[in-house]
Scaffold this motif. Sequence first.
Motif, PDB file in Angstrom:
ATOM      1  N   VAL A   1      56.055 -29.011-100.909  1.00 52.25           N
ATOM      2  CA  VAL A   1      56.496 -28.092-100.581  1.00 52.25           C
ATOM      3  C   VAL A   1      58.357 -28.194-100.198  1.00 52.25           C
ATOM      4  O   VAL A   1      58.490 -29.989 -99.803  1.00 52.25           O
ATOM      5  CB  VAL A   1      56.888 -26.966 -99.505  1.00 52.25           C
ATOM      6  N   THR A   2      58.969 -28.452-101.299  1.00 56.79           N
ATOM      7  CA  THR A   2      60.592 -28.726-100.747  1.00 56.79           C
ATOM      8  C   THR A   2      61.692 -27.913-101.682  1.00 56.79           C
ATOM      9  O   THR A   2      61.132 -26.291-101.721  1.00 56.79           O
ATOM     10  CB  THR A   2      60.899 -29.850-102.272  1.00 56.79           C
ATOM     11  N   ALA A   3      62.725 -27.865-100.794  1.00 51.94           N
ATOM     12  CA  ALA A   3      64.040 -26.952-100.811  1.00 51.94           C
ATOM     13  C   ALA A   3      65.446 -27.726-101.451  1.00 51.94           C
ATOM     14  O   ALA A   3      66.007 -27.853-100.770  1.00 51.94           O
ATOM     15  CB  ALA A   3      63.991 -25.845 -99.293  1.00 51.94           C
ATOM     16  N   PRO A   4      64.792 -28.395-102.843  1.00 56.60           N
ATOM     17  CA  PRO A   4      66.617 -28.669-102.087  1.00 56.60           C
ATOM     18  C   PRO A   4      68.011 -28.147-102.770  1.00 56.60           C
ATOM     19  O   PRO A   4      69.405 -27.909-102.747  1.00 56.60           O
ATOM     20  CB  PRO A   4      66.766 -29.416-103.971  1.00 56.60           C
ATOM     21  N   LYS A   5      67.860 -26.566-102.346  1.00 53.82           N
ATOM     22  CA  LYS A   5      69.423 -25.887-102.633  1.00 53.82           C
ATOM     23  C   LYS A   5      69.502 -26.158-101.287  1.00 53.82           C
ATOM     24  O   LYS A   5      70.957 -25.934-100.751  1.00 53.82           O
ATOM     25  CB  LYS A   5      69.054 -24.417-102.411  1.00 53.82           C
ATOM     26  N   SER A   6      69.042 -27.376-100.195  1.00 54.92           N
ATOM     27  CA  SER A   6      69.678 -27.705 -98.536  1.00 54.92           C
ATOM     28  C   SER A   6      71.441 -28.142 -99.512  1.00 54.92           C
ATOM     29  O   SER A   6      71.584 -28.289 -98.229  1.00 54.92           O
ATOM     30  CB  SER A   6      68.657 -28.264 -98.277  1.00 54.92           C
ATOM     31  N   MET A   7      70.808 -28.995-100.343  1.00 52.03           N
ATOM     32  CA  MET A   7      72.240 -29.889-100.587  1.00 52.03           C
ATOM     33  C   MET A   7      73.740 -28.576-101.657  1.00 52.03           C
ATOM     34  O   MET A   7      74.367 -29.286-102.050  1.00 52.03           O
ATOM     35  CB  MET A   7      71.969 -30.455-101.605  1.00 52.03           C
ATOM     36  N   THR A   8      73.092 -27.497-101.816  1.00 51.94           N
ATOM     37  CA  THR A   8      73.697 -26.476-103.082  1.00 51.94           C
ATOM     38  C   THR A   8      74.883 -25.725-101.886  1.00 51.94           C
ATOM     39  O   THR A   8      75.204 -24.722-101.832  1.00 51.94           O
ATOM     40  CB  THR A   8      73.252 -26.501-103.891  1.00 51.94           C
TER      41      THR A   8
ATOM     42  N   PRO B   1      63.926 -33.632-102.974  1.00 56.42           N
ATOM     43  CA  PRO B   1      63.940 -33.907-100.721  1.00 56.42           C
ATOM     44  C   PRO B   1      64.474 -32.377-100.575  1.00 56.42           C
ATOM     45  O   PRO B   1      65.683 -31.769-101.419  1.00 56.42           O
ATOM     46  CB  PRO B   1      64.450 -34.794-100.494  1.00 56.42           C
ATOM     47  N   THR B   2      64.607 -32.258 -99.279  1.00 57.59           N
ATOM     48  CA  THR B   2      65.159 -31.231 -98.678  1.00 57.59           C
ATOM     49  C   THR B   2      66.183 -32.437 -97.781  1.00 57.59           C
ATOM     50  O   THR B   2      65.755 -32.798 -97.193  1.00 57.59           O
ATOM     51  CB  THR B   2      64.383 -30.497 -97.193  1.00 57.59           C
ATOM     52  N   ALA B   3      67.307 -31.936 -97.937  1.00 57.78           N
ATOM     53  CA  ALA B   3      68.106 -32.470 -96.991  1.00 57.78           C
ATOM     54  C   ALA B   3      68.439 -32.283 -95.398  1.00 57.78           C
ATOM     55  O   ALA B   3      67.951 -30.510 -95.115  1.00 57.78           O
ATOM     56  CB  ALA B   3      69.319 -31.831 -97.890  1.00 57.78           C
ATOM     57  N   ASN B   4      68.562 -32.967 -95.206  1.00 54.11           N
ATOM     58  CA  ASN B   4      68.992 -32.674 -93.645  1.00 54.11           C
ATOM     59  C   ASN B   4      67.890 -32.363 -92.346  1.00 54.11           C
ATOM     60  O   ASN B   4      68.284 -32.146 -91.474  1.00 54.11           O
ATOM     61  CB  ASN B   4      69.968 -31.613 -92.886  1.00 54.11           C
ATOM     62  N   VAL B   5      66.635 -32.120 -93.074  1.00 55.83           N
ATOM     63  CA  VAL B   5      65.051 -31.432 -92.749  1.00 55.83           C
ATOM     64  C   VAL B   5      64.706 -32.551 -92.386  1.00 55.83           C
ATOM     65  O   VAL B   5      64.556 -33.137 -92.918  1.00 55.83           O
ATOM     66  CB  VAL B   5      65.012 -30.264 -92.887  1.00 55.83           C
ATOM     67  N   ALA B   6      64.430 -33.140 -90.743  1.00 56.21           N
ATOM     68  CA  ALA B   6      63.877 -34.622 -90.504  1.00 56.21           C
ATOM     69  C   ALA B   6      62.418 -34.169 -91.560  1.00 56.21           C
ATOM     70  O   ALA B   6      61.328 -34.744 -91.421  1.00 56.21           O
ATOM     71  CB  ALA B   6      63.908 -34.756 -89.165  1.00 56.21           C
TER      72      ALA B   6
ATOM     73  N   CYS C   1      61.499 -34.609 -96.694  1.00 59.18           N
ATOM     74  CA  CYS C   1      62.688 -34.436 -96.592  1.00 59.18           C
ATOM     75  C   CYS C   1      63.007 -35.869 -96.409  1.00 59.18           C
ATOM     76  O   CYS C   1      62.567 -36.864 -97.388  1.00 59.18           O
ATOM     77  CB  CYS C   1      61.644 -33.953 -94.960  1.00 59.18           C
ATOM     78  N   GLY C   2      64.180 -35.714 -96.651  1.00 59.14           N
ATOM     79  CA  GLY C   2      65.152 -36.750 -96.831  1.00 59.14           C
ATOM     80  C   GLY C   2      65.196 -37.492 -97.673  1.00 59.14           C
ATOM     81  O   GLY C   2      65.643 -38.128 -98.443  1.00 59.14           O
TER      82      GLY C   2
END
Length: 410
Positions: free
Chosen positions: A328-335, A361-366, A378-379
């Motif tokens: 699962v990913t959420a690249p919208k964490s960067m937008t 990746p999903t940003a900022n989530v370890a 993540c990352g």
Amino acid sequence: MSTGGSGTAVVTGLGVMAPNGMDTEAYWSATLDCKSGIDRIERFDPSSYPVTLAGELSAFDPAERLPSRLLVETSTMSHLALVAGEMALADAGIVPAELPEYELGVVTANATGGVEFGQRELQNLWSGSPSDVGAYMSIAWFFAATTGQLSIRHGLRGQCGVVVSEQAGGLDALGQARRLLRQGHRMVMAGGTESAMSPAGLVAQLPGHLSRRDDPARAYLPFDADACGYVPGEGGAILIVEEGGKAAERGAGQRYGEIAGYAATFDPAPGSGRPPTLRTAIEGALDDAGLTPDAVDVVFADAYGVPDLDRTESAAITGVFGARGVPVTAPKSMTGRLYAGAGALDVVAALLSIRDGVIPPTANVAEPAAAYGLDLVCGHPRPARVRTALVLARGHGGFNSALVVRAPAA
């Protein structure tokens, strides 16, 4: 109108305007490098507001990309779509004037309208008189303005429409595009763009779930135990969707993938005692594509960044795929959440994942909270053989949409 062809909906052109990249490859490179476009709002001074961060296109100057006539007739939401539409047509290698104009359609999505245009004109009224308000105030703010401008600019005289289902709108527009192809269209320009980066636009969003943090690295943390809301953003994507047989007939140079399945549901009223319906949308999209869950290689999550809503989404995903059953990913964490632009942009990312064999990746989530049971990327990007991707979106008020894209047939 032609009714021949394969009946498939293939994506042949991409146009992206995102806070971390103002064309497709710039966006994709930044996303894989985990580079965020979220920062302190620059469009106006946000110091007196409880929300100070957003995903803005700070370097975008529409005067460099569009005729001056369009600048005064349209709002930023339309400027973004007009530029992204030009990119998408060029990417697809399509000259609309060379194709039957009544077989070419447009479907866009928008949730906030041309709010900054409306605010500017109302300020002219308050500080002056009715004669200071421009004639285009009557149309530029309207949700359908973007569809109309794209149709006029490119001579697309087939069926045209607009979808207003908040964050789910970008996927709904693509689902509608596939429907038009099945009805005889050969090409549909579809997607969504959003821009509400004015004081009035921000205030209108405050009753929602916006993060109040001022650290860009800790403000929007989907599926994290420390999640506290989401960051708003502007931008989106426009895609060229063609009927597969007609794309082959004209010698389309590339096919990013096929829109294989789509479904939409609406949640019951709060307090009804009935469960949310995102899982039903997922199952419906898979059934529409003729796929079982084990065929899905990655899920692009809606990723609200609100604990209760993240819990609902993770329950839907694990209910279909099992705990940690699919990346699962959420690249919208960067937008930030781009509202109607989000789903279309996630579909672009999904298609590029298929092209390049990598999950962004999903940003900022370890790592996600263990209770969610997700295999969250993540990352760093994760190399993978991606042939089929599921994209999810939920709109405020109960909208749910799910769309399946898969690798193009050889």
